[in-house]
Design a protein around this motif. Sequence first.
Motif, PDB file in Angstrom:
ATOM      1  N   LEU A  81       0.826  -1.195   0.000  1.00 21.02           N
ATOM      2  CA  LEU A  81       0.000   0.000   0.000  1.00 21.02           C
ATOM      3  C   LEU A  81       0.868   1.256   0.000  1.00 21.02           C
ATOM      4  N   ALA A  82       0.379   2.270  -0.679  1.00 14.32           N
ATOM      5  CA  ALA A  82       1.005   3.580  -0.593  1.00 14.32           C
ATOM      6  C   ALA A  82       0.431   4.314   0.607  1.00 14.32           C
ATOM      7  N   GLU A  83       1.159   5.284   1.105  1.00 17.73           N
ATOM      8  CA  GLU A  83       0.678   6.039   2.259  1.00 17.73           C
ATOM      9  C   GLU A  83      -0.666   6.683   1.979  1.00 17.73           C
ATOM     10  N   SER A  84      -0.881   7.097   0.721  1.00 20.50           N
ATOM     11  CA  SER A  84      -2.140   7.756   0.358  1.00 20.50           C
ATOM     12  C   SER A  84      -3.320   6.802   0.353  1.00 20.50           C
ATOM     13  N   ASN A 117      15.962   0.497  11.131  1.00 19.92           N
ATOM     14  CA  ASN A 117      14.993   0.153  10.090  1.00 19.92           C
ATOM     15  C   ASN A 117      13.604   0.631  10.486  1.00 19.92           C
ATOM     16  N   GLN A 118      12.660   0.471   9.566  1.00 21.69           N
ATOM     17  CA  GLN A 118      11.268   0.719   9.904  1.00 21.69           C
ATOM     18  C   GLN A 118      10.439  -0.510   9.566  1.00 21.69           C
ATOM     19  N   ALA A 119       9.418  -0.751  10.359  1.00 21.97           N
ATOM     20  CA  ALA A 119       8.503  -1.869  10.137  1.00 21.97           C
ATOM     21  C   ALA A 119       7.180  -1.313   9.630  1.00 21.97           C
ATOM     22  N   VAL A 120       6.724  -1.822   8.482  1.00 22.03           N
ATOM     23  CA  VAL A 120       5.456  -1.404   7.885  1.00 22.03           C
ATOM     24  C   VAL A 120       4.501  -2.586   7.938  1.00 22.03           C
ATOM     25  N   THR A 121       3.434  -2.436   8.709  1.00 25.87           N
ATOM     26  CA  THR A 121       2.416  -3.482   8.807  1.00 25.87           C
ATOM     27  C   THR A 121       1.215  -3.054   7.980  1.00 25.87           C
ATOM     28  N   GLU A 122       0.790  -3.894   7.056  1.00 24.98           N
ATOM     29  CA  GLU A 122      -0.280  -3.494   6.144  1.00 24.98           C
ATOM     30  C   GLU A 122      -1.185  -4.669   5.806  1.00 24.98           C
ATOM     31  N   SER A 123      -2.406  -4.319   5.428  1.00 25.17           N
ATOM     32  CA  SER A 123      -3.405  -5.319   5.086  1.00 25.17           C
ATOM     33  C   SER A 123      -4.426  -4.693   4.145  1.00 25.17           C
TER      34      SER A 123
END
Length: 422
Positions: A81-84, A117-123
């Motif tokens: 996913l994009a932030e938008s 680092n950064q962790a990006v959790t998405e669904s």
Amino acid sequence: MLLAVSALVLSAAPMFAQGKLVMEKRLWVLRSSGEMVEYDPSTFAAKQTVKIPVEASQSPQSIAINRLGQILFAPAVSLPLAESDTQSPHKLWFWNGRTATAIDLGLKREVTTTGSNQAVTESAPAVYLSADGQHLFWFASQARRLQREDVDLSVTVEWQAWRTDTNGAGREDLASVKLPECRCPTGTCEESCPFGVVWIPNNGVADFFLMTQFVAGKTEPVYKASALYKEDGGKWTATPLADALRRVGDAAAGGAVVVEAIPDTGCCGWSNQSNDQTLVRNNGKTITVFDERASYKNADYDVSFYTSTAQLSPELDAVAMTVVATAEVNQPIELSEQGQADPEESKQIRKALTELPAVEVRTLSDAPHRVAFLPHATLVGWLNERELLIVEDHMLVTYNVSTGTRRRSNVRVEDAAHVFLR
């Protein structure tokens, strides 16, 4: 959102055939005007009209209808996913036969810091109808990506399945699979790591669905493993399949019979690097119902023949398929990567292209044989055990496989993708 409906039919009409109770099919056509029109499949008379969202009329692949006449428009949103994507609402549209509701898709994207680092959790859930009209089924691969400077390092995926009521409330978890952490050497996890994708019947989820661990890949997809999920007494259980399923066309008998297309492995500008096939897997037995190389002898040329759709007959004794190709008539045909020029082979390929798209019907016997071949036609589905609904020259036509007779309607359609036979 305002909706117009001229008539209301909430359930399919029952009828009897050969001593068995069957349900009469329902036929819907998607119009570019933003309307879904139901027709009587016997007379092709219009029965009712439902106003749908304007954007739905341009995306038939995102529309689902069950036999009860419920309609779901759920645009697919894919990972990453994009932030938008999460800054504006993403909603599905659901028509329950009387009124419409808009339900939030529940896209999720959370970013946290983990050391350097950064962790990006998405669904991004995919949503489907139920066959009984009582639920919506939701499936999502929840991914936790470890990134550095927007480059993927690794991902941990948990595939989840749940259902809600038709308002999107009352979540009931059905199944989940947590996949091992996967490294992303190319910097994009979709190129090397599996995510869960599902297949469900056209009429919605009843008592089974199929899930495959799928890697999109950099040059070609990889199918890692598949499982059949079945419901028994309110509990869903998974049975791993012996082989990973590629492109599923149809399935029946609680998932015991599956139509699977084996796509070409061609990549990097090539269309024909392997043999396209369509198989019917029936309780452990495999029947080949389409074999590109055997039928078209096209190994030397970079044009691929394959089935774009396939459906089992109601009695599971035949399969109907739409055969298409990657080339068109009067276009140049190049040699394949390892091909040798063969004038006779080229001539046969060009002749075959003049017949496509075509609908082919084959029996599911020990020695499958062709019982129908309809040039310049596209399959919609089986009206009953012997009649097909097809599209010819943008018109809906029925074809009797037993007698070879046609019944041409006055219903004009854009293409078969805009027609829903349930």
